[in-house]
Design a protein around this motif. Structure first.
Motif, PDB file in Angstrom:
ATOM      1  N   SER A 186       0.912  -1.226  -0.013  1.00 58.37           N
ATOM      2  CA  SER A 186       0.159   0.247   0.254  1.00 58.37           C
ATOM      3  C   SER A 186       0.899   1.296  -0.140  1.00 58.37           C
ATOM      4  N   ARG A 187       2.088   0.902   0.645  1.00 57.62           N
ATOM      5  CA  ARG A 187       3.000   2.451   0.592  1.00 57.62           C
ATOM      6  C   ARG A 187       3.586   2.798  -0.771  1.00 57.62           C
ATOM      7  N   ASN A 188       3.505   1.839  -1.593  1.00 55.50           N
ATOM      8  CA  ASN A 188       4.129   2.057  -2.867  1.00 55.50           C
ATOM      9  C   ASN A 188       3.333   3.361  -3.667  1.00 55.50           C
ATOM     10  N   ALA A 189       2.179   3.585  -3.127  1.00 54.30           N
ATOM     11  CA  ALA A 189       1.655   4.868  -3.500  1.00 54.30           C
ATOM     12  C   ALA A 189       2.348   6.059  -3.101  1.00 54.30           C
ATOM     13  N   TYR A 190       3.041   6.085  -2.357  1.00 55.07           N
ATOM     14  CA  TYR A 190       3.967   7.361  -1.841  1.00 55.07           C
ATOM     15  C   TYR A 190       5.066   7.616  -2.860  1.00 55.07           C
ATOM     16  N   LEU A 191       5.442   6.644  -3.737  1.00 56.51           N
ATOM     17  CA  LEU A 191       6.536   6.649  -4.491  1.00 56.51           C
ATOM     18  C   LEU A 191       6.365   7.612  -5.589  1.00 56.51           C
ATOM     19  N   SER A 192       7.188   8.413  -5.907  1.00 55.15           N
ATOM     20  CA  SER A 192       7.442   9.281  -7.455  1.00 55.15           C
ATOM     21  C   SER A 192       7.812   8.133  -8.399  1.00 55.15           C
TER      22      SER A 192
END
Length: 273
Positions: free
Chosen positions: A183-189
């Motif tokens: 779910s934290r992959n959404a933070y990645l540019s």
């Protein structure tokens, strides 16, 4: 699919059902990895329960509790399409009161690796998982292998507390480029995502070396760190299934783990050998 917020209401609903219960605890922002857990539960059980609860006790001060991805409508649709029977959506006030009884993670295995960079995190994880298992009382509960240390500690808790539930580990699901779904992959540019791929590449390199007979941990560490450069690496570890460090890979009983920070996002991945 029935959406339930109250622990007592969920307990009452499940008491009125018959058959085996499979449970998938999540923090929401569901992705294909979560869907595979739900599918595994659906295939093996008569009733499937999914919980969505962003658990505050496992976040440390300054972490992303407030900004953690929340996608209520999308999550509900995913669960409905996946054949979930009960979606448990409690509020913090439903799960925690004042002067709480809490579980404490093991002194050693709860404070190594990810526990070193996030002291107290696993105590929060074990506390909420214990609560959820007591509410649902499933026959089987499903967890991903990507969070291998968490999985091991939950298995330890179930064993130590004589809990009557089977913990079912499920394989890590990856995107087409090899990045472990999180779910934290959404933070990645876009640029950060490119850098994050070094994590899975380092694990692939280690797997290939083991396949060629390179079993010495020091050699594997060096090769992996070269691939991970210049990421901020929290740890590279080679352990057995009980999380005891290994000087030499034991094929069939080894996990190779990486924790690294990409931009401001902490990412975990591993490979089981």
């Amino acid at each position: 699919m029935e959406i339930i917020k109250s622990p007592d209401a969920l307990k009452a609903a499940l008491k009125a059902t018959q058959g085996s219960v499979g449970f998938v605890p999540t923090m929401g922002a569901l992705h294909i990895g979560h869907k595979t857990l739900i599918q595994a539960a659906r295939e093996a059980n008569d009733i499937v329960v999914v919980s969505i609860f962003v658990n505050p006790t496992q976040f440390l001060a300054g972490e992303d509790l407030e900004s953690y991805p929340r996608r209520k409508e999308a999550d509900e649709k995913i669960c409905s399409l996946a054949g979930v029977d009960y979606l448990f959506y409690p509020d913090v006030s439903d799960m925690y009161g004042e002067d709480e009884v809490s579980l404490i993670a093991p002194d050693v295995r709860g404070y190594i690796l990810e526990g070193t960079s996030r002291p107290g995190h696993f105590s929060g994880v074990l506390t909420v998982v214990n609560k959820l298992l007591n509410i649902v009382r499933p026959d089987r509960a499903y967890f991903g292998r990507k969070d291998a240390q968490q999985l091991m500690l939950i298995q330890t808790m179930v064993k130590n507390l004589f809990m009557d539930v089977e913990i079912v580990p499920c394989h890590t699901v990856r995107d087409s480029d090899g990045l472990a779904l999180s779910s934290r992959n959404a933070y990645l540019s876009a640029d950060e995502r490119g850098e994050a791929l070094k994590i899975s590449r380092a694990l692939t390199k280690a797997s290939h070396l083991v396949g060629k007979g390179v079993l010495e941990s020091d050699r594997l560490y060096a090769e992996m760190l070269a691939v991970l450069e210049p990421l901020e690496v929290e740890h590279v570890a080679i352990v057995n299934r009980a999380f005891t460090p290994l000087d030499t890979v034991e094929v069939g009983n080894t996990i190779i783990l990486v924790e690294a920070v990409v931009g401001t996002t902490r990412l975990l991945d591993n490979v089981w050998i």
